[in-house]
Motif scaffolding. Structure first.
Motif, PDB file in Angstrom:
ATOM      1  N   GLN A   1      42.791  35.956  44.536  1.00 54.01           N
ATOM      2  CA  GLN A   1      41.884  36.996  45.014  1.00 54.01           C
ATOM      3  C   GLN A   1      42.652  38.195  45.570  1.00 54.01           C
ATOM      4  O   GLN A   1      42.261  39.348  45.363  1.00 54.01           O
ATOM      5  CB  GLN A   1      40.945  36.423  46.080  1.00 54.01           C
ATOM      6  CG  GLN A   1      40.031  35.306  45.563  1.00 54.01           C
ATOM      7  CD  GLN A   1      39.256  35.709  44.325  1.00 54.01           C
ATOM      8  OE1 GLN A   1      38.658  36.788  44.277  1.00 54.01           O
ATOM      9  NE2 GLN A   1      39.253  34.847  43.308  1.00 54.01           N
TER      10      GLN A   1
ATOM     11  N   LEU B   1      43.900  40.126  42.551  1.00 57.05           N
ATOM     12  CA  LEU B   1      42.815  40.855  41.892  1.00 57.05           C
ATOM     13  C   LEU B   1      42.503  42.140  42.664  1.00 57.05           C
ATOM     14  O   LEU B   1      42.250  43.194  42.060  1.00 57.05           O
ATOM     15  CB  LEU B   1      41.573  39.974  41.793  1.00 57.05           C
ATOM     16  CG  LEU B   1      41.573  38.912  40.692  1.00 57.05           C
ATOM     17  CD1 LEU B   1      40.370  37.992  40.836  1.00 57.05           C
ATOM     18  CD2 LEU B   1      41.588  39.552  39.316  1.00 57.05           C
TER      19      LEU B   1
ATOM     20  N   HIS C   1      42.845  46.003  41.278  1.00 59.10           N
ATOM     21  CA  HIS C   1      41.761  46.973  41.344  1.00 59.10           C
ATOM     22  C   HIS C   1      42.149  48.203  42.169  1.00 59.10           C
ATOM     23  O   HIS C   1      41.804  49.332  41.806  1.00 59.10           O
ATOM     24  CB  HIS C   1      40.516  46.308  41.930  1.00 59.10           C
ATOM     25  CG  HIS C   1      39.945  45.252  41.035  1.00 59.10           C
ATOM     26  ND1 HIS C   1      39.092  44.266  41.488  1.00 59.10           N
ATOM     27  CD2 HIS C   1      40.112  45.020  39.715  1.00 59.10           C
ATOM     28  CE1 HIS C   1      38.761  43.478  40.476  1.00 59.10           C
ATOM     29  NE2 HIS C   1      39.362  43.902  39.397  1.00 59.10           N
TER      30      HIS C   1
ATOM     31  N   ARG D   1      37.869  47.964  35.438  1.00 64.12           N
ATOM     32  CA  ARG D   1      37.977  46.638  36.049  1.00 64.12           C
ATOM     33  C   ARG D   1      37.745  45.539  35.021  1.00 64.12           C
ATOM     34  O   ARG D   1      38.401  44.493  35.053  1.00 64.12           O
ATOM     35  CB  ARG D   1      36.993  46.516  37.212  1.00 64.12           C
ATOM     36  CG  ARG D   1      37.456  47.235  38.466  1.00 64.12           C
ATOM     37  CD  ARG D   1      36.422  47.133  39.578  1.00 64.12           C
ATOM     38  NE  ARG D   1      36.966  47.622  40.849  1.00 64.12           N
ATOM     39  CZ  ARG D   1      36.255  47.744  41.955  1.00 64.12           C
ATOM     40  NH1 ARG D   1      34.971  47.420  41.958  1.00 64.12           N
ATOM     41  NH2 ARG D   1      36.818  48.186  43.064  1.00 64.12           N
TER      42      ARG D   1
ATOM     43  N   LEU E   1      40.570  42.900  34.215  1.00 64.03           N
ATOM     44  CA  LEU E   1      40.263  41.486  34.420  1.00 64.03           C
ATOM     45  C   LEU E   1      40.523  40.694  33.140  1.00 64.03           C
ATOM     46  O   LEU E   1      41.009  39.556  33.187  1.00 64.03           O
ATOM     47  CB  LEU E   1      38.814  41.324  34.854  1.00 64.03           C
ATOM     48  CG  LEU E   1      38.380  39.900  35.214  1.00 64.03           C
ATOM     49  CD1 LEU E   1      39.152  39.388  36.427  1.00 64.03           C
ATOM     50  CD2 LEU E   1      36.881  39.846  35.486  1.00 64.03           C
TER      51      LEU E   1
ATOM     52  N   PHE F   1      44.199  40.185  33.012  1.00 66.82           N
ATOM     53  CA  PHE F   1      44.560  39.194  34.032  1.00 66.82           C
ATOM     54  C   PHE F   1      44.272  37.783  33.528  1.00 66.82           C
ATOM     55  O   PHE F   1      45.113  36.877  33.634  1.00 66.82           O
ATOM     56  CB  PHE F   1      43.743  39.485  35.304  1.00 66.82           C
ATOM     57  CG  PHE F   1      44.176  38.726  36.528  1.00 66.82           C
ATOM     58  CD1 PHE F   1      45.127  39.243  37.384  1.00 66.82           C
ATOM     59  CD2 PHE F   1      43.599  37.501  36.843  1.00 66.82           C
ATOM     60  CE1 PHE F   1      45.505  38.556  38.541  1.00 66.82           C
ATOM     61  CE2 PHE F   1      43.971  36.807  37.989  1.00 66.82           C
ATOM     62  CZ  PHE F   1      44.928  37.346  38.833  1.00 66.82           C
ATOM     63  N   ARG F   2      43.088  37.586  32.962  1.00 70.89           N
ATOM     64  CA  ARG F   2      42.686  36.268  32.455  1.00 70.89           C
ATOM     65  C   ARG F   2      43.540  35.842  31.256  1.00 70.89           C
ATOM     66  O   ARG F   2      44.010  34.703  31.182  1.00 70.89           O
ATOM     67  CB  ARG F   2      41.215  36.326  32.042  1.00 70.89           C
ATOM     68  CG  ARG F   2      40.664  35.045  31.417  1.00 70.89           C
ATOM     69  CD  ARG F   2      39.404  35.359  30.617  1.00 70.89           C
ATOM     70  NE  ARG F   2      39.672  36.262  29.515  1.00 70.89           N
ATOM     71  CZ  ARG F   2      38.896  37.294  29.191  1.00 70.89           C
ATOM     72  NH1 ARG F   2      37.809  37.558  29.889  1.00 70.89           N
ATOM     73  NH2 ARG F   2      39.210  38.076  28.165  1.00 70.89           N
TER      74      ARG F   2
ATOM     75  N   ARG G   1      35.177  33.671  38.924  1.00 66.85           N
ATOM     76  CA  ARG G   1      36.517  34.107  39.332  1.00 66.85           C
ATOM     77  C   ARG G   1      36.928  33.544  40.686  1.00 66.85           C
ATOM     78  O   ARG G   1      38.120  33.387  40.959  1.00 66.85           O
ATOM     79  CB  ARG G   1      36.575  35.637  39.367  1.00 66.85           C
ATOM     80  CG  ARG G   1      36.453  36.291  38.013  1.00 66.85           C
ATOM     81  CD  ARG G   1      36.902  37.733  38.059  1.00 66.85           C
ATOM     82  NE  ARG G   1      36.124  38.545  38.973  1.00 66.85           N
ATOM     83  CZ  ARG G   1      35.003  39.174  38.648  1.00 66.85           C
ATOM     84  NH1 ARG G   1      34.499  39.050  37.439  1.00 66.85           N
ATOM     85  NH2 ARG G   1      34.369  39.929  39.524  1.00 66.85           N
TER      86      ARG G   1
END
Length: 569
Positions: free
Chosen positions: A331, A334, A338, A439, A443, A446-447, A466
């Motif tokens: 978190q 993330l 952002h 975003r 994301l 990121f994934r 998430r």
């Protein structure tokens, strides 16, 4: 609330800033990258055009029959034999996916990189690589030049030639490369290779090799993009993409091409995963302090300590305190990703205004990546650029004047506060207009690079939630990282290391924490959880067959290099 942006300048609508991020942050399949990287190495940065027809029909009516009809493929002409070859190709060589907007048609998605010759197939299209293959190739060349300058590699040949020979030697078993401009790989007819590699090579010969050409700039690309890949804004974030791959190819050249592909895919996934995070972290420090952070100071050392502090959980228990720390780190990262969007938009806006107003120095493009961004950070407060920011802000207001609801009206009223610099107000507007798309794209990156729930990835959790994501590396990634941790830039490798040194290497080199909580989460409870996590890590090492822990003395416990156990070839 949807903020509209004006049609001109067109660049205002984009959140992409290649000069900073090097890659396009969007969905990506890391498994697809190696054939493109191999092709770059063999062809000196050139590439053949993409295959036009890679449908399921083309596979069944053309490529599979070509393999079955070869004179040197005997005994598979009966229906049962065809089914065996078809099942083998689908499970081991060709990855199938869906094509079209509705994803209804089957297609050949990519060729698994179990041999150097995988690039001959000519698919998938390199546009889905998000420039990651191009950045990796550029950093590989730069790393070879660095090693040459230090006397660790011979300097009597060009880096491109050394890289080509390195790739051919490491993953080119049984492969013969024809002369340019095609550089078509095929079976050499002599080298003894395993049956799967042999059939793969024969299958790939069914694809017509095309002549390679110099890459054309991507649509919207700037003339300096190629240089930014070799001289990035945050060198320490990009350099491992090249240095880790070169280190592996130099050090573990006796691994099979399939093993090499598995390990390099895991390593590239982690480094691509960390690239935007490490970049965002450094740029935030630069904007806050005005000074270049360690990741942007090339003079500090070739391998500065990785600052990410990504705590990884080995407990295997989703309810454990250790897993909770790993979730908290996800978190945190993330949020960093952002917040990096806003910094990116701010610097991109400053860059565009400086160029438009002719404030940008004539030698800007000749400066190093860190110095370019030091300059941009310095002129953030340059009052001479205020009119340009105000002009763009007014254009944004005008684009929304006919569609302002109550929420949007309140938002633009807040932007009328002249006590705030126009740049900050404009950045807020651009951020609000692009954050949903940006975003979502970030994301996806990121994934995908995090390899959610994959043996070569960092992330585990429910793909649709998430908040459940946590750092918990799979066995393939653990094996690959240990292999790199046991090496140095000179190509030397160690067969065994004390556990304490392994933990230190993972932290310093990869920013991975196992036996200690990250900064900001340090407490009695988290230290206890990290201590239990260390024991879980030891159990994982035992399962991998690389841990010598007969003594209870921590200083006497050691780890063996997993890539030197049962060497092949």
């Amino acid at each position: 609330m949807k903020i509209e942006l004006p049609k001109e300048p067109r660049e205002m609508k984009s959140f992409v800033f290649t000069e900073l991020n090097l890659v396009e942050l969007n969905s990506i399949e890391v498994d697809r990258l190696l054939p493109h990287i191999y092709e770059s190495a063999i062809k000196g940065g050139r590439h053949a055009g993409a295959l036009k027809d890679f449908t399921l029909d083309a596979y069944e009516s053309d490529y599979l029959p070509k393999l079955l009809s070869r004179d040197d493929v005997i005994g598979f002409d009966m229906p049962a034999g065809k089914d065996v070859i078809d099942a083998w190709l689908r499970s081991s060589v060709v990855s199938f996916g869906r094509a079209g907007v509705a994803h209804r048609a089957d297609k050949m998605d990519y060729i698994r990189a179990r041999t150097l010759a995988a690039y001959r197939a000519g698919f998938p299209d390199r546009r889905r690589s998000r420039q990651a293959d191009t950045v990796t190739y550029a950093q590989m060349l730069k790393d070879i030049e660095r090693r040459q300058s230090k006397g660790w590699l011979s300097d009597d040949r060009h880096a491109k030639q050394i890289l080509r020979e390195l790739v051919e030697h490491s993953v080119g078993d049984g492969v013969e490369i024809t002369d340019p401009p095609k550089w078509a790989p095929k079976y050499d007819g002599n080298t003894r290779v395993d049956i799967s590699t042999l059939l793969t090579l024969l299958f790939l010969e069914g694809f017509e090799a095309k002549s390679a050409k110099e890459d054309k700039p991507a649509k919207g690309a700037k003339r300096g993009d190629a240089r930014y890949r070799t001289d990035p804004a945050v060198p320490a974030a990009a350099a491992p993409l090249g240095s880790d791959v070169v280190t592996y190819l130099l050090t573990y050249d006796k691994a099979t091409p399939l093993q090499t592909a598995q390990h390099l895919t895991a390593i590239l996934g982690l480094r691509l995963f960390q690239l935007p995070l490490r970049t965002s972290f450094a740029i935030r420090q630069l904007l806050q302090t005005g000074e270049l952070p360690s990741d942007m100071q090339e003079s500090v050392g070739d391998n500065p300590s990785n600052p990410l502090d990504q705590y990884v959980d080995f407990s295997g228990d989703a309810t454990s305190g250790s897993r909770e720390i790993a979730r908290a780190c996800v978190q945190r990262d993330l949020r960093l990703l952002h917040s990096g969007l806003k910094d990116r938009l701010l610097l991109k806006t400053v860059r565009r205004a400086a160029e438009t107003s002719e404030v940008l120095p004539q030698d800007y493009e000749d400066r190093s990546g860190p110095e370019r961004f030091r300059y941009l950070a310095e002129i953030v407060t340059d009052t001479s650029l205020e009119p340009y920011f105000k002009q763009d802000l007014q254009a944004v207001r005008k684009a929304n004047e006919d569609s302002q609801d109550e929420e949007k009206s309140a938002f633009f009223a807040s932007l009328a506060d002249t006590a705030r610099p126009a740049l900050n107000r404009l950045t807020d507007a651009l951020f609000e207009a692009t954050k949903t798309r940006a975003r979502h794209a970030a994301l996806s990156w990121f994934r995908d690079t995090g390899g959610l729930n994959r043996a070569n990835g960092m992330l585990v959790g429910d793909s649709g939630r998430r908040e459940t994501w946590a750092y918990a590396p799979g066995n393939d990634l653990v094996t690959a990282l240990l292999g790199i941790a046991f090496t140095n830039d000179r190509g030397n490798r160690r067969s065994e290391m004390p556990l304490s040194e392994v933990l230190s290497e993972l932290t310093t080199r990869f920013g991975i924490l196992i036996d200690q909580p990250p900064q900001g989460l340090d407490s009695v409870a988290t230290r206890a959880a990290a201590s239990a996590n260390l024991e879980a890590f030891k159990r994982r090492l035992k399962l991998l067959g690389v841990f010598d822990g007969l003594s209870d003395d921590f200083s006497a416990q050691s780890v063996m290099n997993p890539l030197l156990i049962g060497e092949t070839r």
